[in-house]
Design an enzyme around this catalytic site. Sequence first.
Site, mmCIF file in Angstrom:
data_model
loop_
_atom_site.group_PDB
_atom_site.id
_atom_site.type_symbol
_atom_site.label_atom_id
_atom_site.label_comp_id
_atom_site.label_asym_id
_atom_site.label_seq_id
_atom_site.Cartn_x
_atom_site.Cartn_y
_atom_site.Cartn_z
ATOM 1 N N GLY A 19 -7.386 -2.222 1.961
ATOM 2 C CA GLY A 19 -5.965 -2.493 2.159
ATOM 3 C C GLY A 19 -5.166 -1.205 2.283
ATOM 4 N N ASP A 20 -3.877 -1.370 2.603
ATOM 5 C CA ASP A 20 -2.943 -0.246 2.720
ATOM 6 C C ASP A 20 -3.359 0.735 3.819
ATOM 7 O OD1 ASP A 20 -1.644 -1.302 0.406
ATOM 8 O OD2 ASP A 20 -3.222 -0.385 -0.796
ATOM 9 N N GLU A 21 -3.937 0.218 4.905
ATOM 10 C CA GLU A 21 -4.369 1.098 6.003
ATOM 11 C C GLU A 21 -3.237 1.387 6.983
ATOM 12 O OE1 GLU A 21 -5.857 -1.862 5.385
ATOM 13 O OE2 GLU A 21 -7.948 -1.524 4.849
ATOM 14 N N LYS B 173 -1.436 -1.016 8.505
ATOM 15 C CA LYS B 173 -1.527 -2.033 9.570
ATOM 16 C C LYS B 173 -0.150 -2.392 10.096
ATOM 17 C CE LYS B 173 -3.635 -4.782 6.657
ATOM 18 N NZ LYS B 173 -3.987 -3.891 5.550
ATOM 19 N N GLY B 174 0.850 -2.369 9.184
ATOM 20 C CA GLY B 174 2.208 -2.777 9.571
ATOM 21 C C GLY B 174 2.731 -1.949 10.734
ATOM 22 N N GLY C 94 1.901 -5.585 1.137
ATOM 23 C CA GLY C 94 3.170 -4.934 1.473
ATOM 24 C C GLY C 94 3.000 -4.046 2.681
ATOM 25 N N HIS C 95 3.967 -4.065 3.568
ATOM 26 C CA HIS C 95 3.947 -3.177 4.730
ATOM 27 C C HIS C 95 5.203 -2.342 4.691
ATOM 28 C CE1 HIS C 95 0.921 -5.571 6.520
ATOM 29 N NE2 HIS C 95 1.689 -6.504 7.016
ATOM 30 N N ARG D 17 -7.755 -28.621 -5.965
ATOM 31 C CA ARG D 17 -7.012 -29.734 -5.359
ATOM 32 C C ARG D 17 -6.103 -30.535 -6.288
ATOM 33 N NH1 ARG D 17 -12.186 -32.131 -3.622
ATOM 34 N NH2 ARG D 17 -12.681 -30.862 -5.426
ATOM 35 N N GLN E 244 -4.078 -7.112 3.283
ATOM 36 C CA GLN E 244 -5.150 -6.458 2.516
ATOM 37 C C GLN E 244 -6.200 -5.880 3.482
ATOM 38 O OE1 GLN E 244 -4.552 -9.966 1.196
ATOM 39 N NE2 GLN E 244 -2.896 -9.042 0.076
ATOM 40 N N THR F 215 -9.456 -9.772 -3.456
ATOM 41 C CA THR F 215 -8.352 -10.716 -3.544
ATOM 42 C C THR F 215 -8.934 -12.127 -3.334
ATOM 43 O OG1 THR F 215 -6.077 -11.144 -2.853
ATOM 44 C CG2 THR F 215 -7.644 -10.549 -1.096
ATOM 45 N N THR G 40 3.684 -2.830 -5.901
ATOM 46 C CA THR G 40 3.671 -2.596 -7.350
ATOM 47 C C THR G 40 3.993 -1.141 -7.729
ATOM 48 O OG1 THR G 40 1.326 -2.072 -7.245
ATOM 49 C CG2 THR G 40 1.888 -4.364 -7.710
ATOM 50 N N ARG H 72 -2.366 4.873 -5.973
ATOM 51 C CA ARG H 72 -3.630 4.428 -5.388
ATOM 52 C C ARG H 72 -4.715 5.449 -5.681
ATOM 53 N NH1 ARG H 72 -0.426 3.257 0.093
ATOM 54 N NH2 ARG H 72 0.517 1.287 -0.517
ATOM 55 N N ASP I 144 -2.691 12.853 9.756
ATOM 56 C CA ASP I 144 -1.898 14.025 9.365
ATOM 57 C C ASP I 144 -2.076 14.387 7.889
ATOM 58 O OD1 ASP I 144 -0.535 11.422 9.369
ATOM 59 O OD2 ASP I 144 1.023 12.493 8.244
HETATM 60 P P1 IMP Z 1 -4.498 -10.054 -6.251
HETATM 61 O O1 IMP Z 1 -4.588 -10.179 -4.771
HETATM 62 O O2 IMP Z 1 -3.096 -9.821 -6.749
HETATM 63 O O3 IMP Z 1 -5.196 -11.152 -6.962
HETATM 64 O O4 IMP Z 1 -5.292 -8.710 -6.649
HETATM 65 C C1 IMP Z 1 -6.698 -8.601 -6.480
HETATM 66 C C2 IMP Z 1 -7.099 -7.196 -6.049
HETATM 67 O O5 IMP Z 1 -6.641 -6.977 -4.721
HETATM 68 C C3 IMP Z 1 -6.461 -6.103 -6.891
HETATM 69 O O6 IMP Z 1 -7.390 -5.026 -7.004
HETATM 70 C C4 IMP Z 1 -5.267 -5.665 -6.071
HETATM 71 O O7 IMP Z 1 -4.887 -4.343 -6.343
HETATM 72 C C5 IMP Z 1 -5.836 -5.811 -4.677
HETATM 73 N N1 IMP Z 1 -4.786 -6.026 -3.671
HETATM 74 C C6 IMP Z 1 -4.096 -7.159 -3.432
HETATM 75 N N2 IMP Z 1 -3.228 -6.982 -2.421
HETATM 76 C C7 IMP Z 1 -3.400 -5.727 -1.993
HETATM 77 C C8 IMP Z 1 -2.808 -4.956 -0.933
HETATM 78 O O8 IMP Z 1 -1.965 -5.404 -0.162
HETATM 79 N N3 IMP Z 1 -3.252 -3.672 -0.816
HETATM 80 C C9 IMP Z 1 -4.222 -3.149 -1.616
HETATM 81 N N4 IMP Z 1 -4.799 -3.833 -2.608
HETATM 82 C C10 IMP Z 1 -4.394 -5.108 -2.791
#
Ligand code: IMP
Length: 477
Positions: free
Chosen positions: A51-53, A55-56, A79-80, A183, A267, A282, A344, A348, A376
């Site tokens: 995640g956090d590459e 992408k946005g 988050g983007h 369910r 993600q 996740t 959050t 990282r 960069d």
């Molecule tokens: P959850 O998605 O809140 O249940 O978290 C599960 C795992 O996924 C945790 O290690 C989070 O830090 C990670 N995670 C969830 N969303 C993101 C994201 O957008 N970027 C990076 N890590 C994520």
Amino acid sequence: MPPPAATCPPAPRPLNLRVWPSLDGWRVTLKALIVEARAVPGTCVIGLQWGDEAKGKLVDLLTLEHDIVVRYQGGANAGHTVVVGDQKYKLSLIPSGILTSHVQCVVTGGVVLHPPSILAEIDGLSARGLSVGKNLMLSDRAHVIFPWHIAEDRALNDSTADGESLGTTQRGIGPCYRDKVGRSLALRLGDLYRDTFRSRVAHIVQAKNRAIAAMDSSDTFEPLNPEEIYAEYSRCAERLRPHVADTTAYLLNAAEQGKRLLFEGAQGSLLDVDHGTFPFVTSSNSSGVGVPSGSGVPGKHINRTIGVIKAYSTRVGGGPFPTEQDNPLGQLLRDRGNEYGTVTRRPRRCGWFDAVAVRYTARLSGVDELAIMLLDVLSTLDEVQICTAYEIDGRRVTDFPSHVDDLRRAVPVFESMPGWPEEINQMRQLGDLPQAARDYLDRLSELIGRPVSYVSVGPERQQTIFAQQKLKPVGAV
Ligand code: IMP
């Protein structure tokens, strides 16, 4: 009687004289072939790491050539950050297509929705003069995150059965997906508009109050009040009403009518619940395999998958991370890359690029080409390293391990390359980049076995190099 062609075009069929011998048959076949030829299949943007590459930023650039941007999994855990001119936008659940006026944004049934959060996001965008109306569609099939999901995420104290912390975002994502699969205690967005909503909340709160009190080791859990939750969510539902729709029908029609769809993954593929570093993942399919199930649009409408990677690696939360640099170099990457969570603000974890992991996720997600972001950040380093294999118990391994215990024991085998001293933020052509940076890109492409189409050298739209690399992927790690 079949429905009119405008709303439901006939499915394309192969030419088959034995099945369609009559003139009518030929007409139907011809029409089907025209529909197929008109259909411009979709593009997917998938993160290939944790995640956090960024992408946005890529989705924002690609949005200009698409009609519809689709978010199909995850929730407000993602988050983007998108920079447009001097404006910075932080988006969580709403696709970044909302920043482009002609684009329809669709949040599908594979997403879990927290109504107060999405309303706060809508209000934030509206306050900045962006129009958020019919251009944002939310699936009536999307499961809803309630206060009990957030309380459960906290009460579980975030840990696995071994007591290790998962480091979730505490947004109730996992508990909501668990209820979806279970369910009986789940509510979807469409349920908020039914007469049974109030009684179902009362029933679920009764069960959840007992369950959460039993799990909460801190004994601080205050029982939830069903009437308060019902009242708050009813208010949210009224405000969200203009956005709620059957997005599956909408997207299937749009795909069949040749609309250009852009699927935006949240993600990264290594956090995929089935194919990632389980249990440190996740709760949704965040790799390319999640697109059809999360959106309801079959894979045949997708003809281009772009894998997005950082030029190095990061991870938030718990779990093994073989190339992690928990040292001054990691801190340097964190500072230069502003590696703090968009949602959050957690710092990282940072490390070198892991070609074993990314070659796996590029194949898993069916990636055709690469976007390499944050190049960069590596400027000014004397050398850059790439992990090309793991040593596990004395064995050299190039397939990404399926079990987290093996990944934990993986010792990265690094290859070193010269760094480049100069800052590259102002460079706009591949040829402008220092030779060492170009060599680094070529090596990543070679190891992953995919060509590079985009290189990002800064957060702004114009800080992008359209590489159209002609390199023939070799594909061997
Ligand atoms: P959850 O998605 O809140 O249940 O978290 C599960 C795992 O996924 C945790 O290690 C989070 O830090 C990670 N995670 C969830 N969303 C993101 C994201 O957008 N970027 C990076 N890590 C994520």
